[in-house]
Scaffold this active site. Structure first.
Site, PDB file in Angstrom:
ATOM      1  CB  ILE A  12      31.554 -35.103  19.144  1.00  0.00           C
ATOM      2  CG1 ILE A  12      30.160 -34.467  19.212  1.00  0.00           C
ATOM      3  CG2 ILE A  12      32.339 -34.555  17.947  1.00  0.00           C
ATOM      4  CD1 ILE A  12      30.172 -32.953  19.426  1.00  0.00           C
ATOM      5  CE  LYS A  63      36.818 -38.183   5.447  1.00  0.00           C
ATOM      6  NZ  LYS A  63      36.112 -38.194   6.739  1.00  0.00           N
ATOM      7  CB  VAL A 102      36.947 -26.920   6.679  1.00  0.00           C
ATOM      8  CG1 VAL A 102      36.524 -26.171   7.938  1.00  0.00           C
ATOM      9  CG2 VAL A 102      35.745 -27.499   5.948  1.00  0.00           C
ATOM     10  CE1 TYR A 154      40.329 -37.474   4.457  1.00  0.00           C
ATOM     11  CE2 TYR A 154      40.003 -36.179   2.463  1.00  0.00           C
ATOM     12  CZ  TYR A 154      39.708 -36.426   3.794  1.00  0.00           C
ATOM     13  OH  TYR A 154      38.803 -35.638   4.463  1.00  0.00           O
ATOM     14  CG  ASP A 208      43.944 -44.272  18.358  1.00  0.00           C
ATOM     15  OD1 ASP A 208      43.314 -44.279  17.271  1.00  0.00           O
ATOM     16  OD2 ASP A 208      45.183 -44.300  18.418  1.00  0.00           O
ATOM     17  CG  ASN A 214      34.621 -34.511  13.383  1.00  0.00           C
ATOM     18  OD1 ASN A 214      34.528 -33.838  12.361  1.00  0.00           O
ATOM     19  ND2 ASN A 214      35.595 -34.321  14.267  1.00  0.00           N
TER      20      ASN A 214
HETATM   21  N1  LIG Z   1      39.239 -29.646   6.901  1.00  0.00           N
HETATM   22  C1  LIG Z   1      38.784 -29.997   5.719  1.00  0.00           C
HETATM   23  O1  LIG Z   1      39.075 -29.345   4.693  1.00  0.00           O
HETATM   24  C2  LIG Z   1      37.867 -31.192   5.592  1.00  0.00           C
HETATM   25  C3  LIG Z   1      37.202 -31.357   4.373  1.00  0.00           C
HETATM   26  C4  LIG Z   1      36.365 -32.451   4.223  1.00  0.00           C
HETATM   27  C5  LIG Z   1      36.195 -33.336   5.257  1.00  0.00           C
HETATM   28  N2  LIG Z   1      36.850 -33.164   6.432  1.00  0.00           N
HETATM   29  C6  LIG Z   1      36.651 -34.159   7.491  1.00  0.00           C
HETATM   30  O2  LIG Z   1      36.197 -33.529   8.661  1.00  0.00           O
HETATM   31  C7  LIG Z   1      36.560 -34.315   9.795  1.00  0.00           C
HETATM   32  C8  LIG Z   1      37.186 -33.408  10.843  1.00  0.00           C
HETATM   33  O3  LIG Z   1      38.400 -32.872  10.345  1.00  0.00           O
HETATM   34  P1  LIG Z   1      38.933 -31.424  10.722  1.00  0.00           P
HETATM   35  O4  LIG Z   1      39.014 -30.651   9.474  1.00  0.00           O
HETATM   36  O5  LIG Z   1      38.190 -30.869  11.867  1.00  0.00           O
HETATM   37  O6  LIG Z   1      40.447 -31.792  11.122  1.00  0.00           O
HETATM   38  P2  LIG Z   1      41.288 -31.612  12.465  1.00  0.00           P
HETATM   39  O7  LIG Z   1      41.239 -30.205  12.944  1.00  0.00           O
HETATM   40  O8  LIG Z   1      42.622 -32.204  12.145  1.00  0.00           O
HETATM   41  O9  LIG Z   1      40.514 -32.531  13.500  1.00  0.00           O
HETATM   42  C9  LIG Z   1      40.539 -33.926  13.404  1.00  0.00           C
HETATM   43  C10 LIG Z   1      40.064 -34.537  14.708  1.00  0.00           C
HETATM   44  O10 LIG Z   1      40.099 -35.959  14.564  1.00  0.00           O
HETATM   45  C11 LIG Z   1      40.786 -36.496  15.672  1.00  0.00           C
HETATM   46  N3  LIG Z   1      41.455 -37.741  15.314  1.00  0.00           N
HETATM   47  C12 LIG Z   1      42.372 -37.959  14.346  1.00  0.00           C
HETATM   48  N4  LIG Z   1      42.782 -39.233  14.386  1.00  0.00           N
HETATM   49  C13 LIG Z   1      42.107 -39.834  15.401  1.00  0.00           C
HETATM   50  C14 LIG Z   1      42.090 -41.134  15.950  1.00  0.00           C
HETATM   51  N5  LIG Z   1      42.872 -42.126  15.477  1.00  0.00           N
HETATM   52  N6  LIG Z   1      41.272 -41.395  16.990  1.00  0.00           N
HETATM   53  C15 LIG Z   1      40.484 -40.420  17.492  1.00  0.00           C
HETATM   54  N7  LIG Z   1      40.448 -39.168  17.031  1.00  0.00           N
HETATM   55  C16 LIG Z   1      41.260 -38.886  15.994  1.00  0.00           C
HETATM   56  C17 LIG Z   1      41.741 -35.424  16.141  1.00  0.00           C
HETATM   57  O11 LIG Z   1      41.970 -35.539  17.545  1.00  0.00           O
HETATM   58  P3  LIG Z   1      43.284 -36.133  18.247  1.00  0.00           P
HETATM   59  O12 LIG Z   1      44.456 -35.752  17.389  1.00  0.00           O
HETATM   60  O13 LIG Z   1      43.281 -35.471  19.593  1.00  0.00           O
HETATM   61  O14 LIG Z   1      43.030 -37.590  18.326  1.00  0.00           O
HETATM   62  C18 LIG Z   1      40.935 -34.161  15.884  1.00  0.00           C
HETATM   63  O15 LIG Z   1      40.110 -33.868  16.989  1.00  0.00           O
HETATM   64  C19 LIG Z   1      37.476 -35.412   9.271  1.00  0.00           C
HETATM   65  O16 LIG Z   1      36.729 -36.609   9.125  1.00  0.00           O
HETATM   66  C20 LIG Z   1      37.909 -34.888   7.906  1.00  0.00           C
HETATM   67  O17 LIG Z   1      38.246 -35.935   7.028  1.00  0.00           O
HETATM   68  C21 LIG Z   1      37.675 -32.098   6.628  1.00  0.00           C
END
Ligand SMILES: NC(=O)c1ccc[n+]([C@@H]2O[C@H](COP(=O)([O-])OP(=O)(O)OC[C@H]3O[C@@H](n4cnc5c(N)ncnc54)[C@H](OP(=O)(O)O)[C@@H]3O)[C@@H](O)[C@H]2O)c1
Length: 269
Positions: free
Chosen positions: A19, A173, A202, A169, A76, A103
């Site tokens: 993951i 996507k 979310v 963004y 990263d 993810n």
């Molecule tokens: N939340 C929403 O409303 C929503 C809606 C649609 C889609 N999504 C998608 O769902 C996925 C997860 O997002 P989330 O909502 O769970 O957000 P989140 O809580 O901000 O989690 C994002 C995760 O991605 C990691 N990440 C960010 N940049 C990174 C990098 N350069 N290398 C490795 N890891 C990285 C972060 O870890 P570190 O900072 O520790 O690296 C964190 O674990 C994303 O793809 C997002 O676009 C979210």
């Protein structure tokens, strides 16, 4: 455990799940749910930039599910060289990946075209698109060698319906969606399953990152609505992966009750 739950558990048992972005939100919730739904019988390779957070997640999961082995590894995904060495140096016990959950992803800002910082464009594409593609390219040969495997890509409603202030963004996507659909078509003759999950709203760290740490702006996004929680999306991911091998949950759009499109939401006063 119900026969529905035990069938899922036996299909997940023995799998190694990688993951990305497992330190927070959807990725973290998905890690816990794979452990729970498999009866602890999985190996989890958890990656993100915040390794200390991954270390504490490992300790917690291994305490709750003693049969689960967790490998926390700093990665990263925006740095392509890190992806190469990450896959080449996977530790013993973590090499034989069965499931990849792409993810890791992020959004920066709400600026409109003409005002968007080049640095934000670069980091969104490097993380959400180039990183996802590079890691997938590295894992596909592993899956082809064994003739099967699952890839779950996190898309978004933003990839289906672009909105003002989200040009980059949304484009990232949409790129994920196009890449995912190509992959499914290319792999038609294999047992490799290509799964896309597209969340609506979310509540995770996502909006805090969008507003560069400004929690009050992030909180305003969720004012008067009840967003999904990370566990809701984790359930969809784990459900998809735990279907019979012949079943592909190809593409799923998941909204909270108040949401009907990227911008159409019912907000309580
Ligand atoms: N939340 C929403 O409303 C929503 C809606 C649609 C889609 N999504 C998608 O769902 C996925 C997860 O997002 P989330 O909502 O769970 O957000 P989140 O809580 O901000 O989690 C994002 C995760 O991605 C990691 N990440 C960010 N940049 C990174 C990098 N350069 N290398 C490795 N890891 C990285 C972060 O870890 P570190 O900072 O520790 O690296 C964190 O674990 C994303 O793809 C997002 O676009 C979210």
């Amino acid at each position: 455990m119900s026969s529905f739950g035990s069938a899922a558990a036996s299909r997940l048992a023995g799998k190694t799940v990688l993951i990305t972005g497992a330190s927070s939100g959807i990725g973290k919730a998905t890690a816990y749910l794979f452990a729970e739904a498999s009866g602890g019988e999985v190996t989890l390779v958890l990656t993100a930039r915040r390794v200390a957070v991954l270390d504490s997640i490992k300790a917690d999961i291994e305490a709750k599910y003693p049969k689960t082995k967790v490998f926390p590894i700093g990665l990263d995904v925006s740095k392509l060289a890190e992806i190469d060495s990450f896959v080449e140096n996977l530790p013993e016990g973590a090499k034989d990946i069965d499931v990849l959950v792409n993810n890791a992803g992020m959004v920066h800002g709400t600026e409109q075209v003409g005002e968007i910082l080049q640095a934000d464009i670069d980091i969104m594409f490097q993380t959400n698109v180039f990183g996802l593609i590079a890691l997938t390219q590295k894992i596909i040969p592993i899956f082809k060698a064994k003739g099967k495997g699952d890839i779950v890509n996190l898309g978004s409603i933003a990839g289906r319906e672009p909105y003002p202030g989200g040009a980059i963004y949304c484009a990232t996507k949409a790129a994920v969606k196009s890449f995912t659909e190509t992959l499914r078509k290319e792999l038609i003759a294999t047992r490799i399953r290509i799964i896309e999950v597209d969340p609506g709203q979310v509540e995770t760290e996502f909006s805090v990152v969008r507003f560069r740490g400004d929690k009050s702006k992030a909180d305003a996004v969720y004012k008067g609505v009840e967003p999904l929680i990370a566990e809701d999306i984790a359930e969809v991911i784990v459900f998809a992966v735990s279907r019979r091998e012949n079943t592909i949950i190809a593409d799923t759009l998941v909204f909270p009750n108040h949401q009907a499109s990227a911008l159409i939401m019912h907000r309580k006063a």
